[in-house]
Design an enzyme around this catalytic site. Structure first.
Site, PDB file in Angstrom:
ATOM      1  N   HIS A 279       0.837  -1.212   0.000  1.00 35.95           N
ATOM      2  CA  HIS A 279       0.000   0.000   0.000  1.00 35.95           C
ATOM      3  C   HIS A 279       0.864   1.251   0.000  1.00 35.95           C
ATOM      4  CE1 HIS A 279       0.255   0.779   4.434  1.00 35.95           C
ATOM      5  NE2 HIS A 279       0.217  -0.536   4.553  1.00 35.95           N
ATOM      6  N   ASP A 291       6.032   0.613   6.829  1.00 34.93           N
ATOM      7  CA  ASP A 291       4.601   0.406   6.616  1.00 34.93           C
ATOM      8  C   ASP A 291       4.029   1.505   5.729  1.00 34.93           C
ATOM      9  OD1 ASP A 291       2.012  -0.584   6.892  1.00 34.93           O
ATOM     10  OD2 ASP A 291       1.682   0.368   8.829  1.00 34.93           O
ATOM     11  N   GLU A 325      -4.997   1.694   2.247  1.00 32.28           N
ATOM     12  CA  GLU A 325      -5.102   0.507   3.106  1.00 32.28           C
ATOM     13  C   GLU A 325      -5.295   0.895   4.562  1.00 32.28           C
ATOM     14  OE1 GLU A 325      -3.600  -2.625   5.860  1.00 32.28           O
ATOM     15  OE2 GLU A 325      -2.834  -0.607   5.535  1.00 32.28           O
ATOM     16  N   GLU A 326      -4.626   1.960   4.998  1.00 33.91           N
ATOM     17  CA  GLU A 326      -4.580   2.275   6.419  1.00 33.91           C
ATOM     18  C   GLU A 326      -5.924   2.684   7.010  1.00 33.91           C
ATOM     19  OE1 GLU A 326      -2.384   1.514   8.310  1.00 33.91           O
ATOM     20  OE2 GLU A 326      -0.395   1.679   7.448  1.00 33.91           O
ATOM     21  N   ASP A 353       3.449  -6.459   3.334  1.00 35.46           N
ATOM     22  CA  ASP A 353       2.969  -5.407   4.238  1.00 35.46           C
ATOM     23  C   ASP A 353       3.274  -5.775   5.680  1.00 35.46           C
ATOM     24  OD1 ASP A 353       1.766  -3.175   5.292  1.00 35.46           O
ATOM     25  OD2 ASP A 353      -0.282  -3.920   5.080  1.00 35.46           O
ATOM     26  N   HIS A 423       3.184   2.548  12.629  1.00 35.66           N
ATOM     27  CA  HIS A 423       2.274   3.680  12.853  1.00 35.66           C
ATOM     28  C   HIS A 423       2.840   4.773  13.753  1.00 35.66           C
ATOM     29  CE1 HIS A 423      -1.547   1.030  11.929  1.00 35.66           C
ATOM     30  NE2 HIS A 423      -0.685   1.099  10.911  1.00 35.66           N
TER      31      HIS A 423
END
Length: 456
Positions: A279, A291, A325-326, A353, A423
């Site tokens: 992503h 990520d 995606e997130e 991912d 994140h």
């Protein structure tokens, strides 16, 4: 004599071109490690562009960059697939402190969770109720919860070797915490960050309000693990302490963005597709290197390796840079919808991912017969220390493509450090090791090569 010479030449030629699977994998790994582009691509994506929250300017820049780089590889097709995505903005940096009954305040580190509403302009101050799960929240009920800030403090389970399992065991409090707390009249939500590290960095992530009316939505934020421990210990000493936080986030109207797609058209089965992807969007606290910048550049590298090594695939090979995606999975949903409309047959889909750490192997969602075939390839990967071949989940973006006959798979790197960065502001380019990233790309290309050659 002339015929004999021709026959010898033909035999030599067939020997040259009929290389074994082992030979091809050696070439793939060598090219990825000696002349690979994944690391330099990641540097540009991470440093020059940065965090790529869906709907943001940086996400637009990443789309333009991705298309330009795929164009430079000389693929058969490169295009942008439109998709409407949510646009949530964080606004000014969040601020929070714990206020003891004595009036003394201690600043703590928080970040708004993706999709959360803001506090009022002056912030929110309230007493705190600590819970471990939704059952405990339910037992306390409205009498104990109303008007308070619910503090979800269930840590990731440290004795689980698979850190993704540990993450899955506590992420519900982040995603559904506000919905559950609002049932009992809570004023706001603070959630322990989803990481095994003890540090000062709050970890973002998505949350939902479900069917809650806008007027009933309460602000939701993550707190760093060190500050979560501090808040918990202070609550044991002082049940009447207060928590203050202020956040300025806002949900705007959906905006148009794109999946970025490149293709090498198959020589024998052009309408059967094998895809690799990750992503393109990321959270905004760091630059999204693990990520999922790593997955993006590894997937791009698969097609570069095919082109560089002149591997002509039987099936059409696509790289897909999925958007959103997130906080919505809109890109994956749109790609699967278009694929169905066009009658495209996706025989195998591979996602990266899980970070750019040392690759250990792959997980597969497929039939037992196909999995047994995959297991026969394990000796080819043994020289590269790739040993993990298990049935299991694949990835969020390739999930919508799964059917009863095809294969979805996920690259499985070593996961022990992944949630240190996931994140958070520490998900940055310097946290990615060049060689580990390149080994992951080579492993993906090798698996794609074997599926293309031998089928499912």
């Amino acid at each position: 004599m002339k015929n004999i010479i021709i026959l010898i030449a033909l035999c030599l030629g067939s020997h040259i071109f009929a290389q074994s699977d082992e030979d091809i994998l050696k070439q793939i790994y060598k090219s990825a490690l000696v002349e690979g582009k994944s690391y330099s691509w990641l540097e540009t994506l991470s440093i020059d562009i940065g965090g790529r929250l869906s709907g943001s300017l940086n996400a637009e820049r990443a789309v333009e960059w991705g298309k330009a780089e795929l164009d430079s590889l000389g693929l058969d097709k490169v295009w942008l697939q439109p998709v409407m995505v949510p646009k949530w903005v964080r606004g000014a940096k969040e601020f929070a402190y714990i206020k003891a009954s004595s009036g003394e305040t201690t600043n703590v580190n928080i970040c708004a969770l993706g999709g959360s509403v803001s506090t009022n302009p002056l912030g929110l101050t309230a007493k705190v109720i600590e819970v471990k799960d939704f059952e405990e929240l339910k037992r306390l009920g409205e009498a104990e919860v109303k008007g308070k800030i619910v503090f979800y403090n269930r840590p990731m389970q440290p004795d689980l070797i698979n850190t993704f399992e540990a993450y899955g065991g506590c992420v519900d409090q982040r995603y559904m915490g506000a919905v559950e707390a609002a049932k009992y009249g809570a004023a706001g939500v603070i959630v322990r960050s989803m990481t095994l590290s003890l540090d000062d960095m709050p970890h973002a992530g998505s949350m939902t309000y479900g069917d809650l009316q806008v007027s009933d939505r309460i602000p939701s934020a993550a707190i760093s693990t060190k500050d979560a421990n501090l808040l918990s210990s202070m609550l044991h000493l002082d049940k009447n302490l207060e928590f203050y936080f202020k956040q300025n986030c806002k949900q705007l109207k959906d905006v148009k963005s794109y999946n970025v797609i490149g293709e090498i058209t198959g020589s024998q089965f052009p309408n059967d597709y094998i895809i690799v992807g990750g992503h393109l969007d990321s959270w905004d606290l760091g630059d999204g290197s693990h990520d999922d910048g790593a997955g993006i550049v590894q997937s791009m590298e698969v097609l570069r390796l095919f082109k560089t090594l002149k591997i002509k695939p039987k099936h059409s090979i696509r790289v897909v840079m999925f958007m959103n995606e997130e906080n919505g999975l809109r890109g994956a949903t749109e790609y699967a919808k278009v694929a169905t409309t066009n009658g495209e047959n996706h025989i195998m889909s591979l996602e990266s991912d899980s970070g750019g750490f040392t690759p250990r192997g792959f997980s597969f969602d497929c039939s037992d017969a196909t999995f047994n075939k995959v297991l026969s390839w394990k000796p080819l990967f043994k020289p590269y220390l790739i040993h993990y071949f298990e049935k299991g989940g694949s990835g969020a973006d390739v999930g919508p493509l799964k059917n009863d006959t095809n294969v979805t798979a996920g690259l499985r790197p070593d996961s022990q450090r992944y949630f240190d960065h996931h994140h958070s502001a520490s998900d940055t380019f310097d946290a990615v090791n060049k060689r580990e990233l390149e080994l992951g790309a080579a492993s993906m290309a090798s698996l794609v090569y074997l599926f293309d050659k031998h089928g499912i």
